[in-house]
Design a protein around this motif. Structure first.
Motif, PDB file in Angstrom:
ATOM      1  N   GLU A 167       0.854  -1.189   0.000  1.00  0.00           N
ATOM      2  CA  GLU A 167       0.000   0.000   0.000  1.00  0.00           C
ATOM      3  C   GLU A 167       0.889   1.239   0.000  1.00  0.00           C
ATOM      4  O   GLU A 167       1.889   1.291   0.707  1.00  0.00           O
ATOM      5  CB  GLU A 167      -0.915   0.006   1.226  1.00  0.00           C
ATOM      6  N   ARG A 168       0.530   2.206  -0.806  1.00  0.00           N
ATOM      7  CA  ARG A 168       1.260   3.465  -0.860  1.00  0.00           C
ATOM      8  C   ARG A 168       0.401   4.568  -0.244  1.00  0.00           C
ATOM      9  O   ARG A 168      -0.829   4.498  -0.272  1.00  0.00           O
ATOM     10  CB  ARG A 168       1.627   3.824  -2.297  1.00  0.00           C
ATOM     11  N   ALA A 169       1.073   5.583   0.297  1.00  0.00           N
ATOM     12  CA  ALA A 169       0.373   6.652   1.003  1.00  0.00           C
ATOM     13  C   ALA A 169      -0.552   7.432   0.070  1.00  0.00           C
ATOM     14  O   ALA A 169      -0.231   7.660  -1.096  1.00  0.00           O
ATOM     15  CB  ALA A 169       1.383   7.603   1.644  1.00  0.00           C
ATOM     16  N   LEU A 170      -1.685   7.817   0.610  1.00  0.00           N
ATOM     17  CA  LEU A 170      -2.645   8.650  -0.117  1.00  0.00           C
ATOM     18  C   LEU A 170      -2.302  10.118   0.119  1.00  0.00           C
ATOM     19  O   LEU A 170      -2.058  10.539   1.250  1.00  0.00           O
ATOM     20  CB  LEU A 170      -4.059   8.363   0.361  1.00  0.00           C
ATOM     21  N   HIS A 171      -2.287  10.899  -0.964  1.00  0.00           N
ATOM     22  CA  HIS A 171      -2.019  12.333  -0.876  1.00  0.00           C
ATOM     23  C   HIS A 171      -3.173  13.096  -1.509  1.00  0.00           C
ATOM     24  O   HIS A 171      -3.772  12.635  -2.488  1.00  0.00           O
ATOM     25  CB  HIS A 171      -0.719  12.689  -1.595  1.00  0.00           C
ATOM     26  N   VAL A 172      -3.464  14.254  -0.951  1.00  0.00           N
ATOM     27  CA  VAL A 172      -4.465  15.140  -1.531  1.00  0.00           C
ATOM     28  C   VAL A 172      -3.716  16.328  -2.131  1.00  0.00           C
ATOM     29  O   VAL A 172      -3.071  17.102  -1.419  1.00  0.00           O
ATOM     30  CB  VAL A 172      -5.486  15.608  -0.485  1.00  0.00           C
ATOM     31  N   SER A 173      -3.776  16.452  -3.451  1.00  0.00           N
ATOM     32  CA  SER A 173      -3.008  17.487  -4.144  1.00  0.00           C
ATOM     33  C   SER A 173      -3.540  18.871  -3.821  1.00  0.00           C
ATOM     34  O   SER A 173      -4.757  19.089  -3.744  1.00  0.00           O
ATOM     35  CB  SER A 173      -3.068  17.250  -5.661  1.00  0.00           C
ATOM     36  N   ASP A 174      -2.610  19.812  -3.634  1.00  0.00           N
ATOM     37  CA  ASP A 174      -3.013  21.205  -3.405  1.00  0.00           C
ATOM     38  C   ASP A 174      -2.813  22.068  -4.647  1.00  0.00           C
ATOM     39  O   ASP A 174      -2.912  23.290  -4.585  1.00  0.00           O
ATOM     40  CB  ASP A 174      -2.248  21.794  -2.226  1.00  0.00           C
ATOM     41  N   VAL A 175      -2.514  21.439  -5.791  1.00  0.00           N
ATOM     42  CA  VAL A 175      -2.367  22.176  -7.044  1.00  0.00           C
ATOM     43  C   VAL A 175      -3.741  22.678  -7.481  1.00  0.00           C
ATOM     44  O   VAL A 175      -4.718  21.927  -7.487  1.00  0.00           O
ATOM     45  CB  VAL A 175      -1.762  21.289  -8.147  1.00  0.00           C
ATOM     46  N   SER A 176      -3.839  23.942  -7.836  1.00  0.00           N
ATOM     47  CA  SER A 176      -5.124  24.499  -8.261  1.00  0.00           C
ATOM     48  C   SER A 176      -5.234  24.489  -9.778  1.00  0.00           C
ATOM     49  O   SER A 176      -4.247  24.693 -10.492  1.00  0.00           O
ATOM     50  CB  SER A 176      -5.291  25.934  -7.745  1.00  0.00           C
ATOM     51  N   LEU A 177      -6.449  24.288 -10.252  1.00  0.00           N
ATOM     52  CA  LEU A 177      -6.684  24.342 -11.696  1.00  0.00           C
ATOM     53  C   LEU A 177      -6.380  25.731 -12.244  1.00  0.00           C
ATOM     54  O   LEU A 177      -5.903  25.876 -13.374  1.00  0.00           O
ATOM     55  CB  LEU A 177      -8.127  23.958 -12.006  1.00  0.00           C
ATOM     56  N   ALA A 178      -6.639  26.757 -11.434  1.00  0.00           N
ATOM     57  CA  ALA A 178      -6.384  28.126 -11.902  1.00  0.00           C
ATOM     58  C   ALA A 178      -4.916  28.330 -12.230  1.00  0.00           C
ATOM     59  O   ALA A 178      -4.567  29.058 -13.164  1.00  0.00           O
ATOM     60  CB  ALA A 178      -6.830  29.132 -10.842  1.00  0.00           C
ATOM     61  N   SER A 179      -4.035  27.661 -11.464  1.00  0.00           N
ATOM     62  CA  SER A 179      -2.605  27.836 -11.719  1.00  0.00           C
ATOM     63  C   SER A 179      -2.188  27.199 -13.035  1.00  0.00           C
ATOM     64  O   SER A 179      -1.097  27.470 -13.537  1.00  0.00           O
ATOM     65  CB  SER A 179      -1.793  27.226 -10.570  1.00  0.00           C
ATOM     66  N   LEU A 180      -3.039  26.360 -13.597  1.00  0.00           N
ATOM     67  CA  LEU A 180      -2.717  25.678 -14.845  1.00  0.00           C
ATOM     68  C   LEU A 180      -3.344  26.361 -16.052  1.00  0.00           C
ATOM     69  O   LEU A 180      -3.221  25.877 -17.169  1.00  0.00           O
ATOM     70  CB  LEU A 180      -3.191  24.219 -14.777  1.00  0.00           C
ATOM     71  N   GLU A 181      -4.008  27.493 -15.812  1.00  0.00           N
ATOM     72  CA  GLU A 181      -4.650  28.232 -16.904  1.00  0.00           C
ATOM     73  C   GLU A 181      -3.854  29.491 -17.225  1.00  0.00           C
ATOM     74  O   GLU A 181      -3.186  30.071 -16.368  1.00  0.00           O
ATOM     75  CB  GLU A 181      -6.085  28.611 -16.512  1.00  0.00           C
ATOM     76  N   LEU A 182      -3.973  29.959 -18.475  1.00  0.00           N
ATOM     77  CA  LEU A 182      -3.218  31.137 -18.909  1.00  0.00           C
ATOM     78  C   LEU A 182      -3.708  32.440 -18.288  1.00  0.00           C
ATOM     79  O   LEU A 182      -2.921  33.354 -18.049  1.00  0.00           O
ATOM     80  CB  LEU A 182      -3.293  31.264 -20.436  1.00  0.00           C
ATOM     81  N   GLY A 183      -5.015  32.538 -18.045  1.00  0.00           N
ATOM     82  CA  GLY A 183      -5.546  33.792 -17.552  1.00  0.00           C
ATOM     83  C   GLY A 183      -5.347  34.898 -18.582  1.00  0.00           C
ATOM     84  O   GLY A 183      -5.541  34.698 -19.783  1.00  0.00           O
ATOM     85  N   PRO A 184      -4.903  36.072 -18.157  1.00  0.00           N
ATOM     86  CA  PRO A 184      -4.791  37.207 -19.094  1.00  0.00           C
ATOM     87  C   PRO A 184      -3.515  37.195 -19.931  1.00  0.00           C
ATOM     88  O   PRO A 184      -3.301  38.120 -20.725  1.00  0.00           O
ATOM     89  CB  PRO A 184      -4.786  38.416 -18.147  1.00  0.00           C
ATOM     90  N   TYR A 185      -2.683  36.173 -19.785  1.00  0.00           N
ATOM     91  CA  TYR A 185      -1.390  36.171 -20.464  1.00  0.00           C
ATOM     92  C   TYR A 185      -1.466  35.479 -21.819  1.00  0.00           C
ATOM     93  O   TYR A 185      -2.349  34.648 -22.069  1.00  0.00           O
ATOM     94  CB  TYR A 185      -0.342  35.500 -19.590  1.00  0.00           C
ATOM     95  N   SER A 186      -0.510  35.784 -22.681  1.00  0.00           N
ATOM     96  CA  SER A 186      -0.466  35.190 -24.020  1.00  0.00           C
ATOM     97  C   SER A 186       0.218  33.835 -24.022  1.00  0.00           C
ATOM     98  O   SER A 186      -0.068  32.993 -24.864  1.00  0.00           O
ATOM     99  CB  SER A 186       0.269  36.133 -24.985  1.00  0.00           C
TER     100      SER A 186
END
Length: 609
Positions: free
Chosen positions: A231-250
């Motif tokens: 068994e391997r440890a369970l982790h809950v990711s704290d990465v946000s979807l917003a951080s993976l989006e471009l937003g106002p940048y090109s």
């Protein structure tokens, strides 16, 4: 350096696979494909080019399935063609995706040909598909077939496997390349990176070396390299979807350049809270750091240049000898080992194969103390290290590293001062001064970012050039190296960097009116030496582009262009001067019309040799 994703659910998984591949495209973008179980056949869609082209094809063909695997490729074996794109299918029954390199693929290919298998691609991965099929014909147990297959593979791999007549199973295996399992409700997933499955789940299990996974809609069973249930440890990711989006940048690179004040502030926060205490690097650091006799840094690419900068800090502040080596070179030479030297590995992803293997080699030589500086929690290199410092750069998608580099510099500076403190070389007054300099660093970086319009005007001149030279001295020579790397990575302008004092020992022969020379010229003790080196360039007709501190007393003249960064910020000056060379590369690439985020022939997480 490929990205894989897989899913088993009670819904159509094609949108999950496609979305995952889009988020994994930084790992490879030569071609992409998906395969799903669809009734009485494995349906597969592959396309050369970006994931968007493959996505359009899945829509046009009405691809639908509840079990499937997907892949985005960075070519190693075989050119960029549709037959070489993943997934690979054997006899219409077994489909496989693979990240890594199988070193004994030629031997296995000959063996399989003798068994009657025909190959449609030039890839090493097709060997895996046919081997699984071969063993599955012997005994219709897909998990057992994959287990027998991986026992015969030499090299690195993360694989996902599905079989036509096993609609309730998804099998995966890992050796040397990252792979995780995502846990959903009545559905489960595999991926190279948590970002690929964030839209479906944040609950993940990181596979260890040699693990094999048997995945159904309702659960996950793992065995380790010794075939024992684990068994391997369970982790809950704290990465946000917003951080993976471009937003106002090109572009992601533009976004990540401008995120540096926050990334630095977040990384510095831990240091400001704790001071330069050994506990910054883990609970065992307090006992370990005072016993060290030296430091050896192992890294690749941009991280290597961060290490070169750290050498100056560690030796001058801590009074500890420090060596810096390219990981891919260190691991293949007969190295001398001192167990009282701290091994420091630097990797944004924590999965860089050459760095991971260099760490293993160092341990085999007797090194027992290792520190990982990394941006991704629970990745392979930190898990293999006794000490860890996690930078807080957030997700970095652009292939050319920016905020990961500057936050690595902060981590290495903290290490240098901490070593100096535990060795009695840094007084309380000096510690307070260093903390104050860290506190003001994000503001100085923002000031440097505000120079973007001036740097863009320079970049338009660089866009017409084919070559460039970068010069620096002392602490800033590694920044010149980093500037040259950034320019060549994304604009495809050939660029080299030298210590400015080396000009007269060869590089000066290249200087003429067509060779722009970028000079990192902070207001430090070497400034007058740098000015002399600049005169050598001007005397040969070279055109100078100088990044000078506000208080460096430079003036523009014919053939000498000057942009003034903030006032000299002392020992942390390399962090500030990294910003303008990043912006210069970015805008030169824009002017030349290259793909900034996905430069040709490159990928982000280098998990192959």
């Amino acid at each position: 350096m490929c990205g894989i994703v897989g899913a088993i659910a009670s819904r159509n998984v094609v949108p999950v696979l496609v979305d995952g591949l889009k988020r994994l495209e930084y790992r490879g973008y030569d071609s992409a494909g998906v395969a799903v179980l669809a009734g009485d056949e494995i349906r597969r869609v592959r396309r050369v080019g970006r994931v968007a082209e493959m996505e359009s094809a899945t829509v046009a063909e009405g691809l639908d399935g509840q079990v499937g695997i997907g892949h985005t490729r960075w070519a190693t074996h075989g050119g960029v063609t549709e037959p070489n794109a993943h997934p690979h299918v054997s006899h219409g029954q077994i489909a496989v995706v693979h990240n890594g390199i199988i070193e004994n693929h030629e031997e296995q290919r000959e063996r399989l040909r003798a068994l009657g298998y025909r190959f449609e691609s030039q890839t090493d991965t097709e060997v895996i598909a046919h081997l699984v099929h071969h063993y599955y014909q012997t005994s219709p147990d897909l998990f057992a077939a994959v287990r027998r297959t991986v026992r015969e593979l030499t090299g690195a791999y993360a694989i996902g496997v599905i079989a036509l007549d096993r609609p309730d199973e998804l099998i995966c295996a890992r050796m040397g390349c990252p792979l995780l399992v995502g846990l959903g409700e009545g559905e489960n997933f595999i991926a190279s990176d948590v970002s690929a499955i964030l839209s479906a789940t944040r609950r993940v299990i990181f596979l260890e070396e040699g693990d094999l996974g048997y995945i159904t809609r309702d659960g996950v069973k793992l065995i380790d390299k010794d075939d024992q249930p684990v068994e391997r440890a369970l982790h809950v990711s704290d990465v946000s979807l917003a951080s993976l989006e471009l937003g106002p940048y090109s572009h992601f690179m533009q976004k990540e350049i401008h995120e540096q004040p926050k990334a630095l502030s977040d990384t510095i926060e831990a240091v400001l809270d704790a001071g330069f205490s050994a506990e910054l690097f883990g609970p065992n650091a307090a006992a370990l750091l005072p016993t060290l006799e030296g430091v050896k840094i192992l890294a690749c690419g941009t991280s290597y240049y961060a290490g070169l900068t750290a050498k100056y800090w560690i030796e001058s502040i801590a009074g500890v000898p420090c060596d810096v080596e390219i990981a891919s070179e260190y691991r293949y030479r007969d190295a001398w080992a001192n167990p009282k030297h701290l091994i420091v590995t630097i990797s944004q992803s924590g999965e860089t194969l050459d760095t991971m293997e260099a760490l293993k080699y160092a341990k085999s030589l007797g090194h027992t103390a290792a520190l990982s500086i990394c941006n991704v929690r629970e990745s392979a290199i930190p898990r293999a290290s006794e000490l860890v410092f996690y930078t807080r750069a957030g997700a970095e998608i652009g292939v050319a590293s920016t905020k990961a580099f500057t936050t690595q510099l902060v981590a290495l500076f903290a290490l240098a001062v901490t070593l100096g403190k535990v060795r009695g070389r840094v007084s309380d007054e000096q510690q307070a001064q260093f903390l104050d300099e860290l506190r003001h660093l994000p503001g100085s970086v923002q000031h440097a970012l505000n120079l973007e319009p001036q740097i863009k005007a320079w970049a338009d001149k660089f866009a017409a050039k084919n070559d460039a030279l970068f010069l620096g001295r002392g602490l800033h020579y590694p920044i010149a190296l980093e500037g040259a790397l950034k320019l060549k990575e994304i604009s495809y302008i050939h660029a080299e960097a030298y210590p400015a004092g080396e000009l007269k020992h060869g590089p000066l022969a290249l200087v003429d009116s067509n060779m722009p020379v970028v000079v990192i010229a902070p207001n430090d003790s070497l400034l007058e030496k740098v000015k002399s080196n600049m005169q050598e360039v001007r005397a040969r007709g070279g055109e100078l582009f100088v990044f000078a501190d506000l208080d460096s007393h430079f003036s523009e003249s014919e053939g000498v262009h000057v942009i003034r960064t903030p006032r000299h910020v002392g020992v942390l000056s390399p962090v500030v001067h990294a910003i303008p060379v990043q912006l210069l590369a970015y805008h030169a690439a824009l002017a030349r019309g290259t793909d900034v985020d996905k430069p040709r022939n490159l990928a982000k997480s280098v998990t192959v040799e």
